[in-house]
Design a protein around this motif. Structure first.
Motif, PDB file in Angstrom:
ATOM      1  N   ARG A  14      34.082  38.182  42.999  1.00 46.47           N
ATOM      2  CA  ARG A  14      34.171  38.469  44.438  1.00 46.47           C
ATOM      3  C   ARG A  14      35.627  38.712  44.825  1.00 46.47           C
ATOM      4  O   ARG A  14      36.506  38.673  43.999  1.00 46.47           O
ATOM      5  N   ASN A  15      35.824  38.924  46.097  1.00 41.07           N
ATOM      6  CA  ASN A  15      37.164  39.113  46.671  1.00 41.07           C
ATOM      7  C   ASN A  15      37.946  40.233  45.992  1.00 41.07           C
ATOM      8  O   ASN A  15      39.091  40.031  45.581  1.00 41.07           O
ATOM      9  N   TYR A  51      40.417  43.098  45.396  1.00 39.52           N
ATOM     10  CA  TYR A  51      41.684  43.393  46.058  1.00 39.52           C
ATOM     11  C   TYR A  51      42.401  44.488  45.292  1.00 39.52           C
ATOM     12  O   TYR A  51      42.599  44.365  44.079  1.00 39.52           O
TER      13      TYR A  51
END
Length: 133
Positions: A90-91, A93
């Motif tokens: 997840r996350n 960037y």
């Protein structure tokens, strides 16, 4: 400038089909599974991965505008299958490092010559099981 769209198309049609056969079993390679942001279809692609303290880093050799990167960013989740197993990540960037200081020396030389300066960081979700939307 990242690799050209012509190289990307060639790899998508030919190289990726071969690489998918072994990517999840070879160090430095993995299979990334993501959900299409428009179609909702599940896609799996072979990628080069680098472990970080919290997950994985991927050099964006075709830039951040590729469908798979846009899909991962939109969904906020994907899975990475390596020889060690399956991780839900997840996350996502997108970062930029003109010197690619994060990469091993040889990789830094190769992607630097190709003009690649962006990467995608993914955090392993230790609590998740399976790919969800």
């Amino acid at each position: 400038m990242p690799l050209s769209p012509r190289v990307a198309q060639f790899n998508k049609r030919f190289t990726n089909r071969i690489t998918q056969l072994f990517a999840a079993r070879v160090p430095g390679f993995a299979l990334l599974t993501h959900i299409g942001r428009k179609s909702g279809k599940v896609y799996t692609i072979p990628i080069n991965v680098f472990r970080t303290a919290t997950g994985y880093r991927l050099a964006l050799t075709y830039g951040p505008e590729t469908d798979w990167v846009r899909n991962v960013l939109a969904a906020g989740v994907c899975t990475i299958r390596t020889r060690r197993g399956l991780d839900v990540c997840r996350n996502p960037y997108v970062g930029t490092d003109p010197d690619n200081r994060w990469a091993p020396w040889l990789v830094r030389q190769i992607i630097g010559r190709a003009g690649v300066t962006q990467y995608l960081d993914l955090t392993i979700d230790e609590t998740a099981h399976g790919l969800t939307k």
